[in-house]
Structure formats: C-alpha cells, structure tokens
Design a protein around this motif. Structure first.
Motif, PDB file in Angstrom:
ATOM      1  N   HIS A 249       0.609  -1.268   0.181  1.00 36.68           N
ATOM      2  CA  HIS A 249       0.092   0.167  -0.128  1.00 36.68           C
ATOM      3  C   HIS A 249       1.170   1.150   0.094  1.00 36.68           C
ATOM      4  O   HIS A 249       0.404   2.492   0.085  1.00 36.68           O
ATOM      5  N   VAL A 250       2.092   1.006  -0.288  1.00 35.97           N
ATOM      6  CA  VAL A 250       2.566   2.418  -0.360  1.00 35.97           C
ATOM      7  C   VAL A 250       3.425   2.391  -2.476  1.00 35.97           C
ATOM      8  O   VAL A 250       3.401   3.711  -2.311  1.00 35.97           O
ATOM      9  N   HIS A 251       4.015   1.320  -2.704  1.00 36.54           N
ATOM     10  CA  HIS A 251       4.848   1.570  -3.881  1.00 36.54           C
ATOM     11  C   HIS A 251       4.400   0.912  -4.628  1.00 36.54           C
ATOM     12  O   HIS A 251       3.398  -0.474  -4.666  1.00 36.54           O
ATOM     13  N   PHE A 252       4.266   1.025  -5.502  1.00 33.17           N
ATOM     14  CA  PHE A 252       3.471   1.203  -7.279  1.00 33.17           C
ATOM     15  C   PHE A 252       4.249  -0.890  -7.578  1.00 33.17           C
ATOM     16  O   PHE A 252       4.749  -0.957  -7.629  1.00 33.17           O
ATOM     17  N   ASN A 253       3.393  -1.603  -7.966  1.00 33.00           N
ATOM     18  CA  ASN A 253       3.387  -2.389  -8.274  1.00 33.00           C
ATOM     19  C   ASN A 253       4.790  -2.792  -9.981  1.00 33.00           C
ATOM     20  O   ASN A 253       4.657  -1.234 -10.370  1.00 33.00           O
ATOM     21  N   THR A 254       4.813  -3.576 -11.007  1.00 31.37           N
ATOM     22  CA  THR A 254       5.660  -3.246 -11.675  1.00 31.37           C
ATOM     23  C   THR A 254       5.006  -3.000 -13.028  1.00 31.37           C
ATOM     24  O   THR A 254       5.753  -2.192 -13.215  1.00 31.37           O
ATOM     25  N   VAL A 255       3.537  -3.913 -12.747  1.00 30.65           N
ATOM     26  CA  VAL A 255       2.828  -3.361 -14.779  1.00 30.65           C
ATOM     27  C   VAL A 255       2.152  -2.064 -13.860  1.00 30.65           C
ATOM     28  O   VAL A 255       2.253  -1.216 -14.952  1.00 30.65           O
ATOM     29  N   ALA A 256       2.356  -1.191 -12.619  1.00 30.94           N
ATOM     30  CA  ALA A 256       2.263   0.296 -12.702  1.00 30.94           C
ATOM     31  C   ALA A 256       3.166   1.026 -12.905  1.00 30.94           C
ATOM     32  O   ALA A 256       3.094   1.974 -13.395  1.00 30.94           O
ATOM     33  N   GLN A 257       4.281   0.679 -12.997  1.00 33.29           N
ATOM     34  CA  GLN A 257       6.385   1.981 -12.892  1.00 33.29           C
ATOM     35  C   GLN A 257       5.728   1.776 -14.348  1.00 33.29           C
ATOM     36  O   GLN A 257       6.267   2.498 -14.788  1.00 33.29           O
ATOM     37  N   ARG A 258       5.598   0.637 -14.499  1.00 34.53           N
ATOM     38  CA  ARG A 258       5.504   0.596 -16.361  1.00 34.53           C
ATOM     39  C   ARG A 258       4.667   1.535 -16.659  1.00 34.53           C
ATOM     40  O   ARG A 258       4.804   2.351 -17.849  1.00 34.53           O
ATOM     41  N   GLU A 259       3.196   1.369 -16.786  1.00 40.94           N
ATOM     42  CA  GLU A 259       2.358   2.003 -17.522  1.00 40.94           C
ATOM     43  C   GLU A 259       2.658   3.470 -16.959  1.00 40.94           C
ATOM     44  O   GLU A 259       2.707   4.178 -17.604  1.00 40.94           O
ATOM     45  N   LEU A 260       3.076   3.641 -15.522  1.00 38.65           N
ATOM     46  CA  LEU A 260       4.081   4.896 -14.781  1.00 38.65           C
ATOM     47  C   LEU A 260       4.615   5.449 -16.138  1.00 38.65           C
ATOM     48  O   LEU A 260       4.738   7.038 -16.991  1.00 38.65           O
ATOM     49  N   GLY A 261       5.977   4.027 -16.455  1.00 37.39           N
ATOM     50  CA  GLY A 261       6.684   5.419 -17.470  1.00 37.39           C
ATOM     51  C   GLY A 261       6.232   5.632 -18.655  1.00 37.39           C
ATOM     52  O   GLY A 261       6.105   7.283 -18.771  1.00 37.39           O
ATOM     53  N   LYS A 262       5.341   5.264 -19.575  1.00 42.24           N
ATOM     54  CA  LYS A 262       4.290   5.325 -20.773  1.00 42.24           C
ATOM     55  C   LYS A 262       4.242   6.680 -20.178  1.00 42.24           C
ATOM     56  O   LYS A 262       3.241   7.527 -21.278  1.00 42.24           O
ATOM     57  N   ARG A 263       2.852   6.320 -19.206  1.00 42.88           N
ATOM     58  CA  ARG A 263       2.216   8.189 -18.685  1.00 42.88           C
ATOM     59  C   ARG A 263       3.157   9.417 -19.178  1.00 42.88           C
ATOM     60  O   ARG A 263       2.857  10.243 -19.510  1.00 42.88           O
ATOM     61  N   PHE A 264       4.043   9.239 -18.625  1.00 41.96           N
ATOM     62  CA  PHE A 264       5.494  10.547 -18.468  1.00 41.96           C
ATOM     63  C   PHE A 264       5.518  10.782 -19.594  1.00 41.96           C
ATOM     64  O   PHE A 264       5.580  11.800 -19.842  1.00 41.96           O
ATOM     65  N   ALA A 265       6.087   9.321 -20.559  1.00 39.96           N
ATOM     66  CA  ALA A 265       6.693   9.589 -21.726  1.00 39.96           C
ATOM     67  C   ALA A 265       5.260  10.010 -22.971  1.00 39.96           C
ATOM     68  O   ALA A 265       5.168  11.076 -23.120  1.00 39.96           O
ATOM     69  N   ASN A 266       4.203   9.950 -22.231  1.00 40.84           N
ATOM     70  CA  ASN A 266       3.121  10.215 -23.495  1.00 40.84           C
ATOM     71  C   ASN A 266       2.980  11.394 -23.242  1.00 40.84           C
ATOM     72  O   ASN A 266       2.307  12.418 -23.888  1.00 40.84           O
ATOM     73  N   THR A 267       2.536  12.199 -21.890  1.00 39.90           N
ATOM     74  CA  THR A 267       2.833  13.654 -21.119  1.00 39.90           C
ATOM     75  C   THR A 267       3.926  14.400 -21.718  1.00 39.90           C
ATOM     76  O   THR A 267       3.187  15.593 -22.506  1.00 39.90           O
ATOM     77  N   TYR A 268       4.839  13.855 -22.618  1.00 35.51           N
ATOM     78  CA  TYR A 268       6.119  14.565 -22.713  1.00 35.51           C
ATOM     79  C   TYR A 268       5.693  14.500 -23.859  1.00 35.51           C
ATOM     80  O   TYR A 268       6.054  16.602 -25.192  1.00 35.51           O
ATOM     81  N   LYS A 269       5.111  13.856 -24.999  1.00 39.77           N
ATOM     82  CA  LYS A 269       4.903  13.785 -26.542  1.00 39.77           C
ATOM     83  C   LYS A 269       3.501  14.388 -26.542  1.00 39.77           C
ATOM     84  O   LYS A 269       3.806  15.553 -27.602  1.00 39.77           O
ATOM     85  N   LYS A 270       2.477  14.799 -25.965  1.00 38.64           N
ATOM     86  CA  LYS A 270       1.477  15.556 -26.299  1.00 38.64           C
ATOM     87  C   LYS A 270       1.873  17.229 -26.042  1.00 38.64           C
ATOM     88  O   LYS A 270       1.625  17.811 -26.630  1.00 38.64           O
ATOM     89  N   ILE A 271       2.539  17.008 -24.723  1.00 38.52           N
ATOM     90  CA  ILE A 271       2.526  18.982 -24.476  1.00 38.52           C
ATOM     91  C   ILE A 271       3.984  19.384 -24.871  1.00 38.52           C
ATOM     92  O   ILE A 271       3.883  20.320 -25.097  1.00 38.52           O
ATOM     93  N   ILE A 272       4.862  18.784 -25.047  1.00 41.22           N
ATOM     94  CA  ILE A 272       6.150  19.200 -25.537  1.00 41.22           C
ATOM     95  C   ILE A 272       6.503  19.125 -26.891  1.00 41.22           C
ATOM     96  O   ILE A 272       6.385  19.199 -28.075  1.00 41.22           O
ATOM     97  N   LEU A 273       6.449  18.066 -27.535  1.00 41.76           N
ATOM     98  CA  LEU A 273       6.478  17.252 -28.528  1.00 41.76           C
ATOM     99  C   LEU A 273       5.586  17.701 -29.595  1.00 41.76           C
ATOM    100  O   LEU A 273       5.585  17.155 -31.060  1.00 41.76           O
ATOM    101  N   ASN A 274       3.984  17.567 -29.090  1.00 42.27           N
ATOM    102  CA  ASN A 274       2.558  17.546 -29.555  1.00 42.27           C
ATOM    103  C   ASN A 274       2.860  16.590 -31.049  1.00 42.27           C
ATOM    104  O   ASN A 274       2.081  16.988 -32.060  1.00 42.27           O
ATOM    105  N   THR A 275       2.608  15.351 -30.750  1.00 39.85           N
ATOM    106  CA  THR A 275       2.269  14.369 -31.077  1.00 39.85           C
ATOM    107  C   THR A 275       1.669  13.305 -31.010  1.00 39.85           C
ATOM    108  O   THR A 275       1.593  12.260 -31.331  1.00 39.85           O
ATOM    109  N   LEU A 276       0.792  12.987 -30.041  1.00 37.44           N
ATOM    110  CA  LEU A 276       0.081  12.934 -29.230  1.00 37.44           C
ATOM    111  C   LEU A 276      -1.482  12.946 -29.381  1.00 37.44           C
ATOM    112  O   LEU A 276      -1.638  14.177 -29.283  1.00 37.44           O
TER     113      LEU A 276
END
Length: 276
Positions: A249-276
């Motif tokens: 109940h404290v730390h993200f599990n493996t699946v969540a960490q992978r998904e979190l990384g994708k969300r960081f990337a998609n945020t960068y792509k959408k806002i900074i790169l304007n590609t999403l």
C-alpha cells in the motif's frame, strides 16, 4: 553451536527472499556508445523518492537493452539502460518507471536520437531534505543532482525532469509549505540546468494507501501538485489513476511502474513534442 544454528535460521529467509528478488537483475553491464553530436542525446533526470527510484519486481523483459537508451552506473560510466536503474540503496533496488518512459518516448522521436535517463531519486527523502541538500543513504541529495546535471551537459542536451515525491511530506506539518517548497526546489533545479523553461513532469501519489487518513493526506499532496502545475507553465502532472501497489500500500507494483513510465512519456509527447 545452538546459537549459531538459531542465527542461521533467522537470516536464511532474508537471504532466500533477496535471491528471489534479484533473480532477474542484470548480470553484466554493457558499455554505451555516445553520439558525437550532443543534440542527438536527449537526457532526462529522474528525481524524488522511492516510487521514482523503483520498488517493483524486475522481470526479464526489463533487462533487455537498446543501443538507443542509455544510463549511468554508480561510477558515472555510460552504459545501456536496464532495470533497476537506481543504485543508491543496494538492498532496496527494484523496477522503476524510467526505462518504460524511455522506450515509449523513443517511438516518437527520430531514429538518430538516443535517450539518456539519469537516476537521482532516493527513497524516503522529503522535499525539505532536497532543498537543504541533506545526506540520505550517504548521498547529498541536491549536490548529487547537480553532479548528474554536469555529467549530462557534457554529453547531451537535458530535455526534462521526471519527479515523483510527496509521501514523506503527506502529514499535517509537511502539507503546509509543500506548494511553496515545490517552487523553491524546481527553481533550483532549473537554475542548475541553466534553463528556466525546462519541463518538469510530476507523478501523482498512489490512490491505495491505508488507513483512510493516510490516503486523505496523499490526496492533499496530489491536489497541491495539480495546483502548483497551474501556476508553472512548464510543469505537468502525470495521473496515478488505476495504478496498483505491490502489496504494501506504498509502492507501485511492476505493472504500475511500466504504465507510469508510459504516462510520463505520453505527457511529454503530447505537451512538448505535440505528437499525441
């Protein structure tokens, strides 16, 4: 003799569990080839506390390297990135979101560009400790960040910061100044990098804490994070909705960490790169 036997029985479960936890950790490092042109190496700093450092279980797929995704080791040597990326807390190392972020982002940028992800997060660190350059696990938090910025600037271009922190400040005292402290710390980060517009992406805290009072404080941190991002045009929030914990109940599990990384990337792509 009996005392020795009892001692072995005490530490044996720890040894077995530790061996299980590290069974998929990379057995060797692979040296990285840096681009001759700095513009062809995009660099991102990973900072915060344990959910950025990573406490997920590393699986085989998390150790498959790419010549286009780099990181540094404990001696500041450039190597091909494999999880776990963070190395500061030896017995606590685990899967984070950094490699998943880089893999997802790489899909959206030219083939000629490599990505470097630089670990700076320390589990248990409060924002006061970051601002005050406190020593935690033999690491001076802000000084280490500054050192990593210098290493990065020598070989590439710093394109952003991934930040996940707040559990250590989710209490009555910590909540009061948290928004102001985010401003102070992020201004420091940008000044060290030499770019006041550097994007900072902030991951929300999980939504699974117990008891309810603890989750209420985590929710308050998330509210502050979102409020702060409104006031900082180069700061962007990454949602934690639907992400699960590893059983503590404290730390993200493996699946969540992978998904979190994708969300960081998609945020960068959408806002900074304007590609999403």
């Amino acid at each position: 003799m009996i005392l020795v036997f009892i001692g072995l029985l005490t530490i044996l479960p720890f040894i077995v569990n530790h061996q299980y936890w590290e069974q998929n950790f990379p057995k060797q490092k692979e040296c990285a080839i840096l681009p001759k042109n700095k513009e062809q190496l995009w660099l991102f700093l990973l900072a915060g506390q344990s959910n950025m450092a990573g406490r997920g279980f590393v699986e085989a797929e998390d150790t498959i390297s790419s010549p286009d995704i780099l990181t540094i080791d404990e001696n500041n040597n450039w190597i091909l990135a494999k999880e776990p990326l963070h190395f500061y807390q030896k017995r606590l190392k685990g899967l984070g979101c950094g490699l998943s972020f880089a893999k997802e982002l790489k899909k959206a940028i030219p083939n000629s560009i490599k990505i470097g992800i630089i670990p700076c997060a320390i589990g248990g660190s409060s924002i006061e400790q970051w601002i005050g350059d406190s020593i935690l696990y033999n690491v001076k938090l802000k000084s280490n960040f500054v050192e990593k910025v210098a290493i990065a600037r020598n070989v590439g271009v710093i394109k952003g910061i991934l930040w996940h922190q707040g559990e250590a400040n989710a209490n009555m005292k910590g909540l009061i100044k948290y928004k102001q402290q985010l401003s102070v710390l992020f201004n420091d980060f940008r000044n060290y990098i030499g770019d006041v517009t550097i994007p900072i992406m902030i991951g929300e805290l999980g939504r699974y804490a117990i008891p309810n009072e603890k989750q209420e404080n985590w929710d308050k941190i998330n509210c502050i994070i979102n409020e702060y991002a409104i006031s900082d045009s180069n700061c962007f929030v990454v949602s934690s909705i639907g992400l699960s914990h590893k059983g503590d109940h404290v730390h993200f599990n493996t699946v969540a960490q992978r998904e979190l990384g994708k969300r960081f990337a998609n945020t960068y792509k959408k806002i900074i790169l304007n590609t999403l």
